[in-house]
Design a protein around this motif. Structure first.
Motif, mmCIF file in Angstrom:
data_model
loop_
_atom_site.group_PDB
_atom_site.id
_atom_site.type_symbol
_atom_site.label_atom_id
_atom_site.label_comp_id
_atom_site.label_asym_id
_atom_site.label_seq_id
_atom_site.Cartn_x
_atom_site.Cartn_y
_atom_site.Cartn_z
ATOM 1 N N LEU A 1 -1.466 19.713 1.934
ATOM 2 C CA LEU A 1 -0.042 19.529 1.724
ATOM 3 C C LEU A 1 0.737 20.346 2.756
ATOM 4 C CD1 LEU A 1 -0.176 19.793 -2.117
ATOM 5 C CD2 LEU A 1 0.777 17.827 -0.897
ATOM 6 N N PRO A 2 1.890 19.855 3.191
ATOM 7 C CA PRO A 2 2.684 20.591 4.184
ATOM 8 C C PRO A 2 3.050 21.989 3.696
ATOM 9 C CG PRO A 2 3.495 18.345 3.958
ATOM 10 C CD PRO A 2 2.498 18.549 2.857
ATOM 11 N N GLN A 3 2.979 22.957 4.605
ATOM 12 C CA GLN A 3 3.271 24.337 4.235
ATOM 13 C C GLN A 3 4.725 24.558 3.854
ATOM 14 O OE1 GLN A 3 1.876 26.985 7.316
ATOM 15 N NE2 GLN A 3 -0.262 26.728 6.724
ATOM 16 N N ASP A 4 5.615 23.667 4.281
ATOM 17 C CA ASP A 4 7.034 23.841 3.966
ATOM 18 C C ASP A 4 7.399 23.372 2.563
ATOM 19 O OD1 ASP A 4 6.952 21.080 4.210
ATOM 20 O OD2 ASP A 4 8.365 20.977 5.889
ATOM 21 N N GLY A 5 6.420 22.902 1.798
ATOM 22 C CA GLY A 5 6.665 22.508 0.415
ATOM 23 C C GLY A 5 7.107 21.082 0.225
ATOM 24 N N THR A 6 7.304 20.341 1.310
ATOM 25 C CA THR A 6 7.687 18.946 1.170
ATOM 26 C C THR A 6 6.484 18.118 0.720
ATOM 27 O OG1 THR A 6 7.253 18.543 3.517
ATOM 28 C CG2 THR A 6 9.519 19.105 2.889
ATOM 29 N N VAL A 7 6.776 16.931 0.199
ATOM 30 C CA VAL A 7 5.727 16.043 -0.303
ATOM 31 C C VAL A 7 5.736 14.774 0.533
ATOM 32 C CG1 VAL A 7 4.792 14.853 -2.316
ATOM 33 C CG2 VAL A 7 6.102 16.970 -2.625
ATOM 34 N N PRO A 8 4.662 14.461 1.227
ATOM 35 C CA PRO A 8 4.631 13.262 2.075
ATOM 36 C C PRO A 8 4.982 12.003 1.290
ATOM 37 C CG PRO A 8 2.749 14.650 2.553
ATOM 38 C CD PRO A 8 3.416 15.246 1.345
ATOM 39 N N GLY A 9 5.928 11.243 1.812
ATOM 40 C CA GLY A 9 6.329 9.995 1.188
ATOM 41 C C GLY A 9 7.272 10.130 0.025
ATOM 42 N N MET A 10 7.662 11.379 -0.341
ATOM 43 C CA MET A 10 8.517 11.601 -1.501
ATOM 44 C C MET A 10 9.709 12.471 -1.108
ATOM 45 S SD MET A 10 5.634 12.122 -4.531
ATOM 46 C CE MET A 10 6.835 12.183 -5.868
ATOM 47 N N ARG B 1 0.840 -1.191 0.000
ATOM 48 C CA ARG B 1 0.000 0.000 0.000
ATOM 49 C C ARG B 1 0.879 1.245 0.000
ATOM 50 N NH1 ARG B 1 -2.714 -1.243 5.527
ATOM 51 N NH2 ARG B 1 -0.525 -1.813 5.826
ATOM 52 N N PRO B 2 0.388 2.335 -0.581
ATOM 53 C CA PRO B 2 1.206 3.544 -0.649
ATOM 54 C C PRO B 2 1.267 4.280 0.673
ATOM 55 C CG PRO B 2 -0.945 3.986 -1.575
ATOM 56 C CD PRO B 2 -0.910 2.512 -1.254
ATOM 57 N N ALA B 3 2.343 5.025 0.856
ATOM 58 C CA ALA B 3 2.423 5.917 2.008
ATOM 59 C C ALA B 3 1.420 7.053 1.862
ATOM 60 C CB ALA B 3 3.836 6.482 2.132
ATOM 61 N N ALA B 4 1.092 7.421 0.616
ATOM 62 C CA ALA B 4 0.157 8.510 0.368
ATOM 63 C C ALA B 4 -0.314 8.455 -1.075
ATOM 64 C CB ALA B 4 0.819 9.855 0.642
ATOM 65 N N ILE B 5 -1.457 9.070 -1.317
ATOM 66 C CA ILE B 5 -1.916 9.401 -2.661
ATOM 67 C C ILE B 5 -1.853 10.919 -2.767
ATOM 68 C CG2 ILE B 5 -3.812 9.329 -4.320
ATOM 69 C CD1 ILE B 5 -4.863 6.848 -2.812
ATOM 70 N N VAL B 6 -1.082 11.415 -3.719
ATOM 71 C CA VAL B 6 -0.911 12.853 -3.915
ATOM 72 C C VAL B 6 -1.620 13.240 -5.206
ATOM 73 C CG1 VAL B 6 0.748 14.719 -4.288
ATOM 74 C CG2 VAL B 6 1.269 12.875 -2.671
ATOM 75 N N LEU B 7 -2.420 14.304 -5.154
ATOM 76 C CA LEU B 7 -3.194 14.726 -6.314
ATOM 77 C C LEU B 7 -2.657 16.033 -6.879
ATOM 78 C CD1 LEU B 7 -6.802 14.042 -4.994
ATOM 79 C CD2 LEU B 7 -5.428 12.582 -6.482
ATOM 80 N N THR B 8 -2.444 16.051 -8.205
ATOM 81 C CA THR B 8 -2.125 17.321 -8.840
ATOM 82 C C THR B 8 -3.347 18.227 -8.864
ATOM 83 O OG1 THR B 8 -2.606 16.500 -11.080
ATOM 84 C CG2 THR B 8 -0.330 16.282 -10.271
ATOM 85 N N HIS B 9 -4.528 17.631 -9.028
ATOM 86 C CA HIS B 9 -5.795 18.354 -8.966
ATOM 87 C C HIS B 9 -6.911 17.319 -8.979
ATOM 88 C CE1 HIS B 9 -5.130 17.688 -13.245
ATOM 89 N NE2 HIS B 9 -6.337 18.124 -13.559
ATOM 90 N N GLY B 10 -8.159 17.805 -8.920
ATOM 91 C CA GLY B 10 -9.268 16.887 -8.708
ATOM 92 C C GLY B 10 -10.209 16.683 -9.863
ATOM 93 N N HIS B 11 -9.815 16.999 -11.096
ATOM 94 C CA HIS B 11 -10.691 16.735 -12.227
ATOM 95 C C HIS B 11 -10.990 15.244 -12.351
ATOM 96 C CE1 HIS B 11 -9.859 20.703 -14.599
ATOM 97 N NE2 HIS B 11 -10.912 20.802 -13.828
ATOM 98 N N PHE B 12 -12.103 14.919 -12.999
ATOM 99 C CA PHE B 12 -12.604 13.548 -13.036
ATOM 100 C C PHE B 12 -11.587 12.544 -13.545
ATOM 101 C CE2 PHE B 12 -13.077 14.445 -17.499
ATOM 102 C CZ PHE B 12 -13.132 13.216 -18.138
ATOM 103 N N ASP B 13 -10.736 12.972 -14.483
ATOM 104 C CA ASP B 13 -9.788 12.035 -15.076
ATOM 105 C C ASP B 13 -8.534 11.851 -14.221
ATOM 106 O OD1 ASP B 13 -9.288 14.701 -15.696
ATOM 107 O OD2 ASP B 13 -8.365 14.282 -17.627
ATOM 108 N N HIS B 14 -8.485 12.496 -13.076
ATOM 109 C CA HIS B 14 -7.371 12.329 -12.147
ATOM 110 C C HIS B 14 -7.811 11.743 -10.809
ATOM 111 C CE1 HIS B 14 -4.336 14.669 -14.528
ATOM 112 N NE2 HIS B 14 -5.459 15.059 -15.103
#
Length: 282
Positions: free
Chosen positions: A143-152, A66-79
């Motif tokens: 998303l964290p305010q410091d610009g980091t990406v959870p799990g990445m 299982r992933p540590a996280a699912i990160v979304l670039t945005h929420g349009h239907f195809d994503h």
């Protein structure tokens, strides 16, 4: 050189791969056989592709991982087509920019698309595409305010609005790699033919779904200023090297001429400045 696995997943480097599912790409961060909670899924495809995402993840990272996280670039239907099912199946936290949260927690739908721009079958059909919202509110995080990406580790998220208010891209300085979502793409998404053939070429965001062209221009200019040498986008094949970099700068320098429609619903007045502001769930 990029390598295609038997399941159609394109491996870009040891810890980065993507798979095209119908009209959109999903991205996998993490090394082979990473195991449980040691990888990240970026975006969640269209409805009906959930099992393909699971199969690709298990082939790459291990059965039942299982992933540590699912990160979304945005929420349009195809994503986000598989988002609700995947988040529940994997008990995974979902991270998105806070401006996207209304479209991911069940409270708001996106503004209507504009089928009059871009030409092509995909634009014509855009009024039929679901506008949401989906509801993963119980698992949704800012998303964290410091610009980091959870799990990445080594990556940072960048606010790249325009296509949507809370659109983000992901950037790794170490190898100048960008996961651009739909801030820019490498196929003419408005055309069903181009979408099927997928000849790599740089384009602005899909016109029929972009609701703030001034912000979209600024986002492309900012991404070009980073001087990336590898780009994975939401639509189209990954591109790399000096040719890609030059094409991105040309897109940024000539954005109004080559990306912005001559006329259209949101060309002069962005959706978020229109009377009423938000499009609520009914």
């Amino acid at each position: 050189m990029d390598a295609a696995r038997d399941d159609g997943t394109q491996e870009i480097c040891a810890d980065l791969a993507y798979r095209r599912l119908a009209i959109v790409n999903v991205v996998f961060f993490g090394r082979h056989a990473a195991g449980d909670r040691n990888w990240v899924l970026v975006d969640a495809g269209v409805i009906g592709t959930t099992s393909l995402i699971v199969e690709a993840a298990e082939a790459r990272f291990g059965t039942s991982s299982r992933p540590a996280a699912i990160v979304l670039t945005h929420g349009h239907f195809d994503h986000v087509g598989g988002l609700e099912e995947l988040a529940e199946r994997w008990d995974a936290p979902v991270y998105a920019h806070e401006l996207e949260h209304p479209y991911l927690n069940g409270s708001a739908s996106y503004p209507p698309p504009d089928p009059t721009v871009g030409g092509g079958l995909m634009s014509t059909l855009s009024l039929l595409y679901p506008r949401g919202p989906v509801d993963v509110g119980a698992k949704l995080h800012k998303l964290p305010q410091d610009g980091t990406v959870p799990g990445m580790p080594g990556w940072q998220w960048l606010h790249t609005p325009g296509h949507t208010p809370g659109h983000i891209s992901l950037w790794r300085e170490a190898d100048r790699t960008v996961i651009a979502g739909d801030a820019f793409i490498t196929t003419r998404q408005e055309s069903a033919y181009a979408m099927a053939v997928q000849t790599p070429e740089l384009h602005g965001p899909p016109t029929y779904y972009t609701t703030n062209w001034g912000n979209a221009r600024g986002s492309v200019e900012m991404l070009a200023s980073l001087e990336p040498i590898l780009a994975i986008t939401g639509h189209g094949s990954a591109m790399r090297g000096d040719e890609m970099n030059r094409a991105l700068h040309e897109l940024a320098d000539n954005f109004d001429q080559v990306a912005v429609p001559a006329t259209g619903k949101y060309v002069n007045i962005p959706a978020d400045e229109m009377k009423g502001g938000e499009y609520r769930k009914t």
